[in-house]
Design a protein around this motif. Structure first.
Motif, PDB file in Angstrom:
ATOM      1  N   CYS A  19       0.824  -1.210   0.000  1.00  0.00           N
ATOM      2  CA  CYS A  19       0.000   0.000   0.000  1.00  0.00           C
ATOM      3  C   CYS A  19       0.856   1.256   0.000  1.00  0.00           C
ATOM      4  N   CYS A  21      -0.843   4.342   0.107  1.00  0.00           N
ATOM      5  CA  CYS A  21      -1.794   5.415   0.431  1.00  0.00           C
ATOM      6  C   CYS A  21      -1.044   6.496   1.217  1.00  0.00           C
ATOM      7  N   CYS A  24       0.311   5.242   4.632  1.00  0.00           N
ATOM      8  CA  CYS A  24       1.430   4.278   4.563  1.00  0.00           C
ATOM      9  C   CYS A  24       2.701   4.960   4.055  1.00  0.00           C
ATOM     10  N   ASN A 275      -5.279   0.747   7.459  1.00  0.00           N
ATOM     11  CA  ASN A 275      -4.189   1.709   7.221  1.00  0.00           C
ATOM     12  C   ASN A 275      -4.636   2.956   6.451  1.00  0.00           C
ATOM     13  N   THR A 276      -5.774   2.857   5.763  1.00  0.00           N
ATOM     14  CA  THR A 276      -6.283   4.016   5.010  1.00  0.00           C
ATOM     15  C   THR A 276      -7.090   4.979   5.872  1.00  0.00           C
TER      16      THR A 276
END
Ligand SMILES: [Zn+2]
Length: 306
Positions: A19, A21, A24, A275-276
């Motif tokens: 990821c 994003c 991250c 995590n987003t």
């Protein structure tokens, strides 16, 4: 009862290996206002000697090493981990069982449906049954109380009640198998009662919140609650495609803040945070909004007694 939060992120952890994003990327760059997290894992004990894991995360090995209470204490082969309680058959909730395969006696509490998925359809879990008395499986039914016991059947004093929350089994479960399973055994939350009379709600995946659940939650002392996504279209906006939070079985945090606004008695803690989720960023308006309503956002290593 002591509760330890060994991991607080959703599946994939934070940061997630594939990821990039904003969250991250910022963590990897050392520019994030907040903490990285391992995949959700909680452990509870009544006597401080025998611990029970709520689920078994893929990060379990490092989580155990980070918690001295869970290290071997006597003899060459020993563990304070007496058993595991499974809320569902999701990979980020059960893969850690395979990390506990070193012939250590354990008890696994699960619904009959989750047990059948793991033991009858996935031969790798046979590694938990290589010798007699290695892993004792005990079925529980939603709505009924059961005592957490070690492999020898000794009662820990912790009473657990499962609450049916969702009817969807993981995507790896075949349609043929799903037709044989009880929908109400797919995804559970737990109310855990130590002898002190207090109560903990453990609910990492909550597809909907109805009045019956609200009433139960309001009687608790601490909630460990689904904080996976901030908004329903979070993944779609970041990835350009995919499922909504609700389609994945998670009520968005912005909805939970409203629905549980009247639940005032318990300490309220979000965990299983993807995590987003923008609330991971302690410089974000979403973080301030959550903290302003009295909710907390779990971090790896937290512990409390109740
Ligand atoms: Zn990410």
């Amino acid at each position: 009862m002591r509760v330890k939060i060994l991991g607080s992120a959703a599946g994939g952890a934070f940061p997630q290996w594939n990821c990039a994003c904003a969250n991250c990327r910022a963590v990897r760059a050392g520019e994030f206002h907040g903490k990285p997290r391992t995949q959700t894992q909680a452990a509870i004990t009544e006597d401080g000697r025998s611990w029970f894991l709520l689920g078994a995360s893929p990060d379990l090995r490092t989580q155990i090493e980070a918690a001295p209470e869970l290290h071997p204490r006597a003899g060459l082969r020993q563990s304070p981990i007496a058993g595991v309680v499974l809320a569902n058959a999701d990979l980020d909730h059960v893969l850690g069982l395979l990390l506990l395969r070193e012939l250590q006696p354990l008890r696994v509490h699960a619904t009959a449906s989750v047990r059948r998925i793991l033991r009858e359809d996935n031969s790798m879990f046979g590694m938990l049954q290589r010798i007699p008395n290695q892993t004792a499986w005990t079925d529980f039914e939603p709505g009924k109380g059961f005592s957490l016991c070690n492999a020898q059947g000794e009662d820990s004093g912790l009473l657990c009640q499962a609450w049916s929350l969702g009817t969807h089994y993981p995507a790896y479960v075949t349609a043929g198998r799903q037709s044989q399973l009880s929908p109400g055994e797919a995804s559970l939350g737990f109310f855990i009662h130590p002898p002190s009379g207090s109560s903990l709600a453990y609910m990492p995946a909550v597809p909907q919140v109805d009045d019956a659940l609200l009433e139960q939650l309001d009687a608790c002392d601490v909630l460990l609650f689904d904080g996976t996504f901030w908004s329903d279209d979070e993944l779609i906006r970041i990835q350009g495609s995919g499922q909504t939070a609700l389609q994945m079985g998670h009520t968005p945090v912005e909805n939970i803040l409203m629905k549980l606004a009247g639940v005032r008695r318990p300490r309220k803690i979000f965990l299983h945070i993807n995590n987003t989720n923008p609330m991971l960023d302690e410089a974000s308006p979403q973080y301030r909004q959550v903290r302003g309503t009295g909710w907390e956002i779990a971090e790896d290593g937290w512990q409390f007694d109740l």
